[in-house]
Motif scaffolding. Structure first.
Motif, PDB file in Angstrom:
ATOM      1  N   ASP A 100       0.810  -1.223   0.000  1.00 48.00           N
ATOM      2  CA  ASP A 100       0.000   0.000   0.000  1.00 48.00           C
ATOM      3  C   ASP A 100       0.839   1.267   0.000  1.00 48.00           C
ATOM      4  OD1 ASP A 100       0.812  -0.294   2.638  1.00 48.00           O
ATOM      5  OD2 ASP A 100      -1.157   0.122   3.493  1.00 48.00           O
ATOM      6  N   CYS A 101       2.010   1.247   0.635  1.00 45.30           N
ATOM      7  CA  CYS A 101       2.857   2.441   0.724  1.00 45.30           C
ATOM      8  C   CYS A 101       4.321   2.038   0.622  1.00 45.30           C
ATOM      9  CB  CYS A 101       2.640   3.161   2.053  1.00 45.30           C
ATOM     10  SG  CYS A 101       0.982   3.797   2.296  1.00 45.30           S
ATOM     11  N   ARG A 102       5.134   2.985   0.217  1.00 43.29           N
ATOM     12  CA  ARG A 102       6.579   2.734   0.138  1.00 43.29           C
ATOM     13  C   ARG A 102       7.323   4.019   0.464  1.00 43.29           C
ATOM     14  NH1 ARG A 102       9.796  -0.613  -3.435  1.00 43.29           N
ATOM     15  NH2 ARG A 102      11.916  -0.301  -2.695  1.00 43.29           N
ATOM     16  N   MET A 103       8.271   3.924   1.393  1.00 42.77           N
ATOM     17  CA  MET A 103       9.122   5.065   1.700  1.00 42.77           C
ATOM     18  C   MET A 103      10.110   5.256   0.553  1.00 42.77           C
ATOM     19  SD  MET A 103       8.099   6.449   4.464  1.00 42.77           S
ATOM     20  CE  MET A 103       9.411   7.593   4.792  1.00 42.77           C
ATOM     21  N   ILE A 104      10.338   6.511   0.196  1.00 45.26           N
ATOM     22  CA  ILE A 104      11.248   6.855  -0.887  1.00 45.26           C
ATOM     23  C   ILE A 104      12.312   7.790  -0.319  1.00 45.26           C
ATOM     24  CG2 ILE A 104      11.478   7.976  -3.139  1.00 45.26           C
ATOM     25  CD1 ILE A 104       9.724   5.506  -3.329  1.00 45.26           C
ATOM     26  N   ALA A 105      13.577   7.376  -0.404  1.00 44.62           N
ATOM     27  CA  ALA A 105      14.672   8.245   0.026  1.00 44.62           C
ATOM     28  C   ALA A 105      14.861   9.327  -1.036  1.00 44.62           C
ATOM     29  CB  ALA A 105      15.958   7.433   0.197  1.00 44.62           C
ATOM     30  N   LEU A 106      14.944  10.569  -0.599  1.00 45.41           N
ATOM     31  CA  LEU A 106      15.096  11.692  -1.523  1.00 45.41           C
ATOM     32  C   LEU A 106      16.560  12.110  -1.599  1.00 45.41           C
ATOM     33  CD1 LEU A 106      12.094  13.993  -0.513  1.00 45.41           C
ATOM     34  CD2 LEU A 106      12.197  12.290  -2.326  1.00 45.41           C
ATOM     35  N   ASP A 107      17.126  12.053  -2.802  1.00 39.40           N
ATOM     36  CA  ASP A 107      18.428  12.665  -3.002  1.00 39.40           C
ATOM     37  C   ASP A 107      18.173  14.108  -3.445  1.00 39.40           C
ATOM     38  OD1 ASP A 107      17.652  12.503  -5.676  1.00 39.40           O
ATOM     39  OD2 ASP A 107      19.107  10.964  -6.191  1.00 39.40           O
ATOM     40  N   ASP A 108      19.234  14.865  -3.658  1.00 39.89           N
ATOM     41  CA  ASP A 108      19.066  16.276  -4.009  1.00 39.89           C
ATOM     42  C   ASP A 108      18.294  16.469  -5.305  1.00 39.89           C
ATOM     43  OD1 ASP A 108      20.437  17.011  -1.742  1.00 39.89           O
ATOM     44  OD2 ASP A 108      22.359  17.261  -2.760  1.00 39.89           O
ATOM     45  N   LEU A 109      18.526  15.600  -6.290  1.00 37.59           N
ATOM     46  CA  LEU A 109      17.860  15.751  -7.583  1.00 37.59           C
ATOM     47  C   LEU A 109      16.356  15.505  -7.477  1.00 37.59           C
ATOM     48  CD1 LEU A 109      18.012  16.271 -10.607  1.00 37.59           C
ATOM     49  CD2 LEU A 109      18.619  13.850 -10.922  1.00 37.59           C
ATOM     50  N   LEU A 110      15.953  14.437  -6.804  1.00 36.25           N
ATOM     51  CA  LEU A 110      14.519  14.155  -6.665  1.00 36.25           C
ATOM     52  C   LEU A 110      13.833  15.221  -5.816  1.00 36.25           C
ATOM     53  CD1 LEU A 110      12.086  12.447  -7.274  1.00 36.25           C
ATOM     54  CD2 LEU A 110      12.769  10.859  -5.460  1.00 36.25           C
ATOM     55  N   ARG A 111      14.485  15.646  -4.729  1.00 29.46           N
ATOM     56  CA  ARG A 111      13.911  16.696  -3.878  1.00 29.46           C
ATOM     57  C   ARG A 111      13.706  17.989  -4.675  1.00 29.46           C
ATOM     58  NH1 ARG A 111      17.611  16.874  -0.587  1.00 29.46           N
ATOM     59  NH2 ARG A 111      16.796  15.417   0.939  1.00 29.46           N
ATOM     60  N   ALA A 112      14.730  18.396  -5.427  1.00 28.68           N
ATOM     61  CA  ALA A 112      14.634  19.626  -6.218  1.00 28.68           C
ATOM     62  C   ALA A 112      13.566  19.500  -7.302  1.00 28.68           C
ATOM     63  CB  ALA A 112      15.991  19.957  -6.846  1.00 28.68           C
ATOM     64  N   SER A 113      13.421  18.325  -7.871  1.00 26.78           N
ATOM     65  CA  SER A 113      12.409  18.108  -8.905  1.00 26.78           C
ATOM     66  C   SER A 113      10.999  18.236  -8.329  1.00 26.78           C
ATOM     67  CB  SER A 113      12.597  16.732  -9.554  1.00 26.78           C
ATOM     68  OG  SER A 113      13.860  16.635 -10.167  1.00 26.78           O
ATOM     69  N   ILE A 114      10.790  17.650  -7.157  1.00 23.47           N
ATOM     70  CA  ILE A 114       9.480  17.760  -6.492  1.00 23.47           C
ATOM     71  C   ILE A 114       9.179  19.217  -6.168  1.00 23.47           C
ATOM     72  CG2 ILE A 114       8.191  17.205  -4.388  1.00 23.47           C
ATOM     73  CD1 ILE A 114       9.774  14.517  -4.365  1.00 23.47           C
ATOM     74  N   LEU A 115      10.150  19.908  -5.577  1.00 19.80           N
ATOM     75  CA  LEU A 115       9.942  21.308  -5.212  1.00 19.80           C
ATOM     76  C   LEU A 115       9.686  22.165  -6.441  1.00 19.80           C
ATOM     77  CD1 LEU A 115      12.627  21.694  -2.394  1.00 19.80           C
ATOM     78  CD2 LEU A 115      10.144  21.474  -2.118  1.00 19.80           C
ATOM     79  N   SER A 116      10.381  21.893  -7.529  1.00 20.29           N
ATOM     80  CA  SER A 116      10.186  22.661  -8.754  1.00 20.29           C
ATOM     81  C   SER A 116       8.799  22.420  -9.341  1.00 20.29           C
ATOM     82  CB  SER A 116      11.262  22.292  -9.770  1.00 20.29           C
ATOM     83  OG  SER A 116      11.118  23.083 -10.922  1.00 20.29           O
ATOM     84  N   MET A 117       8.316  21.173  -9.282  1.00 21.14           N
ATOM     85  CA  MET A 117       6.962  20.877  -9.781  1.00 21.14           C
ATOM     86  C   MET A 117       5.905  21.624  -8.970  1.00 21.14           C
ATOM     87  SD  MET A 117       6.344  18.918 -12.415  1.00 21.14           S
ATOM     88  CE  MET A 117       4.663  18.412 -12.106  1.00 21.14           C
ATOM     89  N   CYS A 118       6.181  21.803  -7.690  1.00 18.69           N
ATOM     90  CA  CYS A 118       5.203  22.442  -6.807  1.00 18.69           C
ATOM     91  C   CYS A 118       5.320  23.960  -6.773  1.00 18.69           C
ATOM     92  CB  CYS A 118       5.341  21.886  -5.386  1.00 18.69           C
ATOM     93  SG  CYS A 118       4.894  20.141  -5.266  1.00 18.69           S
ATOM     94  N   ALA A 119       6.381  24.508  -7.364  1.00 17.50           N
ATOM     95  CA  ALA A 119       6.601  25.957  -7.336  1.00 17.50           C
ATOM     96  C   ALA A 119       5.771  26.628  -8.423  1.00 17.50           C
ATOM     97  CB  ALA A 119       8.079  26.267  -7.545  1.00 17.50           C
ATOM     98  N   THR A 120       4.939  27.542  -8.007  1.00 15.22           N
ATOM     99  CA  THR A 120       4.160  28.345  -8.957  1.00 15.22           C
ATOM    100  C   THR A 120       4.296  29.789  -8.519  1.00 15.22           C
ATOM    101  OG1 THR A 120       2.154  28.002  -7.655  1.00 15.22           O
ATOM    102  CG2 THR A 120       2.503  26.521  -9.521  1.00 15.22           C
TER     103      THR A 120
END
Length: 195
Positions: A100-120
């Motif tokens: 049902d769920c899975r923990m995902i370790a965030l490296d700098d690239l994935l973290r920055a990608s998520i933040l960029s997708m959410c930035a408006t």
């Protein structure tokens, strides 16, 4: 948990592989039990998020995100001022989750990608946001697929507390989750739950 409500995003978002959302929550805020037709990746850029599913309680710590499978009932509890960044992902764009769920370790690239997708940011026009998403979405999906290809690690279990299926024991656990300072005795719990 109560009967879950279904969250949808409307026809305009239906064709998107990834829908991004940034939400700020006050300490103690919570999202009631709900489900999505999409998988949901939750990242707390600030604060702590407790995620409760029928199968367990997950604590999101810094540097980690939680991927919740499609149609999985879940509720969110915020600890501290919380800056939630979440991606709603077309389940067909991801490999099978396997649970049902899975923990995902965030490296700098994935973290920055998520933040960029959410930035408006102010002044961002719809075309610029779409162009940025067209570049970032394939990268996010690739990085998530890499992480899902690996077996769950011991770190996954460090942030998940399995919850019991027995209704009387689950009642006690839910009460303690809601009020961790509860000092009721075993006899009081037994009387209250009919055990």
């Amino acid at each position: 948990m109560a009967v879950p409500r279904l969250q949808t995003f409307g026809q305009s978002a239906a064709a998107k592989k990834v829908i991004a959302q940034a939400i700020g929550y006050a300490d103690g805020a919570h999202e009631i039990a709900h489900i999505h037709h999409r998988a949901q990746l939750i990242y707390a850029a600030g604060g702590i998020v407790r995620v409760i599913t029928p199968g367990g309680l997950w604590m999101l710590k810094p540097g980690m995100a939680l991927l919740i499978g499609t149609q999985i009932e879940h509720e969110l509890h915020m600890v501290g001022q919380t800056a939630l960044r979440t991606l709603y992902i077309d389940p067909e764009a991801l490999p099978p989750l396997g649970s049902d769920c899975r923990m995902i370790a965030l490296d700098d690239l994935l973290r920055a990608s998520i933040l960029s997708m959410c930035a408006t940011g102010e002044g961002s026009d719809a075309e610029a946001i779409e162009q940025r998403a067209a570049l970032i979405v394939p990268l996010i999906l690739h990085l998530l697929a890499e992480r899902l290809a690996g077996a769950p690690t011991a770190a996954d279990d460090e942030v998940r507390l399995a919850l019991p299926e027995n209704p009387r024991l689950r009642t006690i656990c839910d009460s303690l989750i809601a009020d961790a300072a509860n000092a009721d005795t075993l006899e009081q719990w037994a009387e209250r739950t009919g055990a």
